[in-house]
Design an enzyme around this catalytic site. Structure first.
Site, PDB file in Angstrom:
ATOM      1  N   ASN A   1      52.852  42.828  48.806  1.00 42.38           N
ATOM      2  CA  ASN A   1      51.206  42.640  48.504  1.00 42.38           C
ATOM      3  C   ASN A   1      51.501  41.931  47.655  1.00 42.38           C
ATOM      4  O   ASN A   1      51.651  41.640  45.780  1.00 42.38           O
ATOM      5  CB  ASN A   1      50.365  43.846  48.077  1.00 42.38           C
ATOM      6  CG  ASN A   1      49.339  43.779  47.423  1.00 42.38           C
ATOM      7  OD1 ASN A   1      48.767  42.980  46.951  1.00 42.38           O
ATOM      8  ND2 ASN A   1      48.518  44.557  48.182  1.00 42.38           N
TER       9      ASN A   1
ATOM     10  N   HIS B   1      47.816  40.235  43.088  1.00 45.85           N
ATOM     11  CA  HIS B   1      47.921  39.694  41.718  1.00 45.85           C
ATOM     12  C   HIS B   1      48.636  38.737  41.374  1.00 45.85           C
ATOM     13  O   HIS B   1      48.625  37.641  40.516  1.00 45.85           O
ATOM     14  CB  HIS B   1      49.300  40.525  41.494  1.00 45.85           C
ATOM     15  CG  HIS B   1      48.637  42.262  40.620  1.00 45.85           C
ATOM     16  ND1 HIS B   1      47.583  42.768  41.036  1.00 45.85           N
ATOM     17  CD2 HIS B   1      49.513  43.069  39.986  1.00 45.85           C
ATOM     18  CE1 HIS B   1      47.324  43.470  41.031  1.00 45.85           C
ATOM     19  NE2 HIS B   1      48.424  44.439  40.295  1.00 45.85           N
TER      20      HIS B   1
ATOM     21  N   ARG C   1      42.680  31.070  36.515  1.00 49.18           N
ATOM     22  CA  ARG C   1      42.595  29.678  36.122  1.00 49.18           C
ATOM     23  C   ARG C   1      41.244  28.713  36.552  1.00 49.18           C
ATOM     24  O   ARG C   1      41.293  27.882  36.395  1.00 49.18           O
ATOM     25  CB  ARG C   1      43.406  29.272  35.999  1.00 49.18           C
ATOM     26  CG  ARG C   1      43.747  27.557  35.007  1.00 49.18           C
ATOM     27  CD  ARG C   1      43.291  27.006  33.826  1.00 49.18           C
ATOM     28  NE  ARG C   1      43.663  28.264  32.526  1.00 49.18           N
ATOM     29  CZ  ARG C   1      44.843  27.294  31.965  1.00 49.18           C
ATOM     30  NH1 ARG C   1      45.456  26.485  32.512  1.00 49.18           N
ATOM     31  NH2 ARG C   1      45.087  28.547  31.404  1.00 49.18           N
TER      32      ARG C   1
ATOM     33  N   HIS D   1      44.480  41.908  50.459  1.00 49.23           N
ATOM     34  CA  HIS D   1      43.674  42.528  50.543  1.00 49.23           C
ATOM     35  C   HIS D   1      42.465  41.233  50.032  1.00 49.23           C
ATOM     36  O   HIS D   1      42.238  41.042  48.857  1.00 49.23           O
ATOM     37  CB  HIS D   1      43.611  43.354  49.817  1.00 49.23           C
ATOM     38  CG  HIS D   1      42.294  44.761  49.338  1.00 49.23           C
ATOM     39  ND1 HIS D   1      42.036  45.880  48.993  1.00 49.23           N
ATOM     40  CD2 HIS D   1      40.959  44.564  50.093  1.00 49.23           C
ATOM     41  CE1 HIS D   1      41.311  46.329  48.870  1.00 49.23           C
ATOM     42  NE2 HIS D   1      40.646  45.497  49.406  1.00 49.23           N
TER      43      HIS D   1
ATOM     44  N   ARG E   1      38.510  41.454  49.363  1.00 51.80           N
ATOM     45  CA  ARG E   1      37.180  41.726  48.839  1.00 51.80           C
ATOM     46  C   ARG E   1      36.385  41.144  49.472  1.00 51.80           C
ATOM     47  O   ARG E   1      36.114  39.904  48.811  1.00 51.80           O
ATOM     48  CB  ARG E   1      37.702  42.682  47.653  1.00 51.80           C
ATOM     49  CG  ARG E   1      39.236  43.563  46.594  1.00 51.80           C
ATOM     50  CD  ARG E   1      39.091  43.957  45.508  1.00 51.80           C
ATOM     51  NE  ARG E   1      40.305  44.836  45.809  1.00 51.80           N
ATOM     52  CZ  ARG E   1      39.490  46.058  45.442  1.00 51.80           C
ATOM     53  NH1 ARG E   1      38.260  46.103  45.764  1.00 51.80           N
ATOM     54  NH2 ARG E   1      40.430  46.983  44.921  1.00 51.80           N
TER      55      ARG E   1
ATOM     56  N   ARG F   1      38.187  38.756  44.284  1.00 51.08           N
ATOM     57  CA  ARG F   1      38.441  39.144  42.728  1.00 51.08           C
ATOM     58  C   ARG F   1      39.710  38.892  42.758  1.00 51.08           C
ATOM     59  O   ARG F   1      40.359  37.844  42.325  1.00 51.08           O
ATOM     60  CB  ARG F   1      37.969  39.899  42.324  1.00 51.08           C
ATOM     61  CG  ARG F   1      38.887  41.486  42.826  1.00 51.08           C
ATOM     62  CD  ARG F   1      39.067  42.451  42.091  1.00 51.08           C
ATOM     63  NE  ARG F   1      38.641  43.402  42.392  1.00 51.08           N
ATOM     64  CZ  ARG F   1      38.596  44.690  41.942  1.00 51.08           C
ATOM     65  NH1 ARG F   1      39.254  45.102  41.430  1.00 51.08           N
ATOM     66  NH2 ARG F   1      37.016  45.452  42.578  1.00 51.08           N
TER      67      ARG F   1
ATOM     68  N   GLU G   1      44.486  43.951  54.141  1.00 46.73           N
ATOM     69  CA  GLU G   1      43.809  44.988  53.663  1.00 46.73           C
ATOM     70  C   GLU G   1      42.516  45.151  53.803  1.00 46.73           C
ATOM     71  O   GLU G   1      41.768  43.448  53.416  1.00 46.73           O
ATOM     72  CB  GLU G   1      44.635  45.210  52.274  1.00 46.73           C
ATOM     73  CG  GLU G   1      46.019  46.316  52.179  1.00 46.73           C
ATOM     74  CD  GLU G   1      46.093  46.238  51.249  1.00 46.73           C
ATOM     75  OE1 GLU G   1      44.912  46.737  50.071  1.00 46.73           O
ATOM     76  OE2 GLU G   1      47.519  46.794  50.868  1.00 46.73           O
TER      77      GLU G   1
ATOM     78  N   THR H   1      41.756  48.973  41.619  1.00 50.53           N
ATOM     79  CA  THR H   1      42.627  48.704  42.436  1.00 50.53           C
ATOM     80  C   THR H   1      41.691  49.907  43.839  1.00 50.53           C
ATOM     81  O   THR H   1      41.217  51.087  43.135  1.00 50.53           O
ATOM     82  CB  THR H   1      44.043  49.326  42.012  1.00 50.53           C
ATOM     83  OG1 THR H   1      44.824  48.712  42.839  1.00 50.53           O
ATOM     84  CG2 THR H   1      44.493  50.573  41.327  1.00 50.53           C
ATOM     85  N   THR H   2      42.807  50.075  44.298  1.00 46.06           N
ATOM     86  CA  THR H   2      41.946  51.060  45.779  1.00 46.06           C
ATOM     87  C   THR H   2      42.237  52.525  45.018  1.00 46.06           C
ATOM     88  O   THR H   2      43.576  52.229  45.022  1.00 46.06           O
ATOM     89  CB  THR H   2      42.719  51.403  47.311  1.00 46.06           C
ATOM     90  OG1 THR H   2      42.955  49.260  47.659  1.00 46.06           O
ATOM     91  CG2 THR H   2      42.268  51.625  48.086  1.00 46.06           C
TER      92      THR H   2
ATOM     93  N   GLU I   1      48.324  54.661  56.004  1.00 47.90           N
ATOM     94  CA  GLU I   1      49.489  54.641  54.663  1.00 47.90           C
ATOM     95  C   GLU I   1      49.233  55.459  54.423  1.00 47.90           C
ATOM     96  O   GLU I   1      48.333  55.935  54.049  1.00 47.90           O
ATOM     97  CB  GLU I   1      48.948  53.149  54.744  1.00 47.90           C
ATOM     98  CG  GLU I   1      50.199  52.423  53.342  1.00 47.90           C
ATOM     99  CD  GLU I   1      50.047  51.397  52.673  1.00 47.90           C
ATOM    100  OE1 GLU I   1      49.779  50.272  53.786  1.00 47.90           O
ATOM    101  OE2 GLU I   1      49.560  51.214  51.928  1.00 47.90           O
TER     102      GLU I   1
ATOM    103  N   HIS J   1      51.718  52.663  47.027  1.00 48.92           N
ATOM    104  CA  HIS J   1      50.656  52.018  45.762  1.00 48.92           C
ATOM    105  C   HIS J   1      50.656  53.009  44.852  1.00 48.92           C
ATOM    106  O   HIS J   1      51.415  53.915  45.179  1.00 48.92           O
ATOM    107  CB  HIS J   1      49.411  53.192  46.526  1.00 48.92           C
ATOM    108  CG  HIS J   1      48.222  52.875  45.341  1.00 48.92           C
ATOM    109  ND1 HIS J   1      47.774  52.548  44.089  1.00 48.92           N
ATOM    110  CD2 HIS J   1      46.800  51.787  45.787  1.00 48.92           C
ATOM    111  CE1 HIS J   1      46.408  52.067  43.349  1.00 48.92           C
ATOM    112  NE2 HIS J   1      46.270  51.370  44.832  1.00 48.92           N
ATOM    113  N   GLY J   2      51.333  52.043  43.646  1.00 47.42           N
ATOM    114  CA  GLY J   2      52.560  52.718  42.598  1.00 47.42           C
ATOM    115  C   GLY J   2      53.913  53.199  43.322  1.00 47.42           C
ATOM    116  O   GLY J   2      54.162  53.563  42.182  1.00 47.42           O
TER     117      GLY J   2
HETATM  118  N1  PXP Z   1      48.543  49.949  49.995  1.00 49.84           N
HETATM  119  C1  PXP Z   1      47.774  50.120  49.682  1.00 49.84           C
HETATM  120  C2  PXP Z   1      46.882  50.172  51.027  1.00 49.84           C
HETATM  121  C3  PXP Z   1      46.595  49.314  49.070  1.00 49.84           C
HETATM  122  O1  PXP Z   1      45.893  49.690  48.538  1.00 49.84           O
HETATM  123  C4  PXP Z   1      47.594  48.949  47.185  1.00 49.84           C
HETATM  124  C5  PXP Z   1      46.851  47.477  46.219  1.00 49.84           C
HETATM  125  O2  PXP Z   1      46.239  46.551  47.235  1.00 49.84           O
HETATM  126  C6  PXP Z   1      49.137  48.917  47.752  1.00 49.84           C
HETATM  127  C7  PXP Z   1      49.619  49.379  48.887  1.00 49.84           C
HETATM  128  C8  PXP Z   1      50.331  47.809  47.132  1.00 49.84           C
HETATM  129  O3  PXP Z   1      50.277  49.023  45.423  1.00 49.84           O
HETATM  130  P1  PXP Z   1      50.914  48.481  44.138  1.00 49.84           P
HETATM  131  O4  PXP Z   1      49.712  47.044  44.100  1.00 49.84           O
HETATM  132  O5  PXP Z   1      49.778  49.651  43.449  1.00 49.84           O
HETATM  133  O6  PXP Z   1      52.117  48.916  44.610  1.00 49.84           O
END
Ligand code: PXP
Length: 252
Positions: free
Chosen positions: A13, A16, A24, A49, A51, A55, A76, A106-107, A158, A198-199
């Site tokens: 992903n 970030h 900037r 993603h 949004r 953002r 996403e 975040t989600t 997922e 996620h995480g």
């Molecule tokens: N999967 C989904 C559906 C998410 O929304 C996110 C965060 O955007 C991720 C995976 C990745 O999560 P992380 O950035 O915590 O690794």
């Protein structure tokens, strides 16, 4: 279902990277460059993603990725008219439907499959099928919600690993892991592919890989965080080297 011995697919992903660019408001760092580096390092797909508030990633990032990235793109998105039109126009390889709240960092949780949502999903995924877009649902490891999974219109779930990631190393880890393994069994029982995200980090990922039938993980925050720290030394030393080499050219 993954074939025995097949490695788990890695989605990277790059949101970030886009967040940093937006800080900037100019061009660097370019999420497309990040996508190419991720591909060179062995990523199987790029995840972003888009949004409602744009953002981080935006439609231009998605368009450029579709035009030049040689990896599958997993978009996403929330199931809104605007995002559905974007998906139909730019045709990512996969869409992962997520809930979206304007003020969340975040989600925060998985989808709530209400009858209205399932009706909208049916229409959306029918059009996706015509366009060759595969559809995944981001869901909590909640047996009641997973029991509402539609039978035909999606091919993957997922599982939200955020609560497990937060519990990792604590007395709740075992319980959260058990929720994930049971949820994976339910997803597989529907004939759907099991993904997780996620995480996830280098530290908790080995445990997640024990989820039966797991085919894919999607990781953003920890990879981009490590990339910043691992790359910082080199970035500083590039400038230091330039300053040292320019000493001779400075007027005294
Ligand atoms: N999967 C989904 C559906 C998410 O929304 C996110 C965060 O955007 C991720 C995976 C990745 O999560 P992380 O950035 O915590 O690794």
């Amino acid at each position: 279902m993954p074939l025995p011995g097949m490695p788990v697919r890695l989605g990277v992903n790059i949101d970030h990277v886009a967040t940093l660019r937006q800080a900037r408001g100019e061009f660097d760092p370019d999420p497309l460059a990040a996508a190419h580096l991720a591909r060179l390092a062995g990523a199987d797909q790029i995840v972003l993603h888009v949004r409602e508030d744009r953002r981080h990633a935006n439609e231009n990032d998605l368009r450029r990725l579709r035009e030049t990235a040689s990896l599958p793109v997993n978009l996403e998105m929330a199931l809104t008219q605007e995002m559905a039109e974007l998906a139909f126009a730019l045709v990512p390889d996969r869409v992962t439907l997520v809930p979206e709240k304007r003020n969340e960092t975040t989600t925060e949780g998985g989808l709530v499959l209400t009858p209205d949502y399932l009706r909208a999903l049916d229409a959306f995924s029918g059009r996706c099928a015509d366009l060759g877009i595969r559809v995944s649902l981001f869901m909590d490891p909640d047996p009641e919600m997973l029991g509402r999974l539609p039978s035909a219109s999606v091919d993957q779930v997922e599982l939200h690993t955020g609560p497990f990631a937060r519990a990792f190393g604590s007395s709740r880890e075992k319980e959260e892991f058990a929720r994930l393994t049971f949820a994976a069994t339910l997803v597989a029982r529907h004939g759907l592919v099991v993904a997780a995200g996620h995480g996830l980090t280098l530290y908790n990922l080995p445990r997640i890989l024990a989820i039966p039938g797991l085919a894919e993980v999607n990781i953003g925050h920890s990879i981009i965080s490590r990339a910043v720290l691992l790359g910082l030394r080199e970035a500083v030393s590039e400038v230091r080297t330039l300053l040292l080499h320019s000493l001779g050219g400075r007027a005294s």
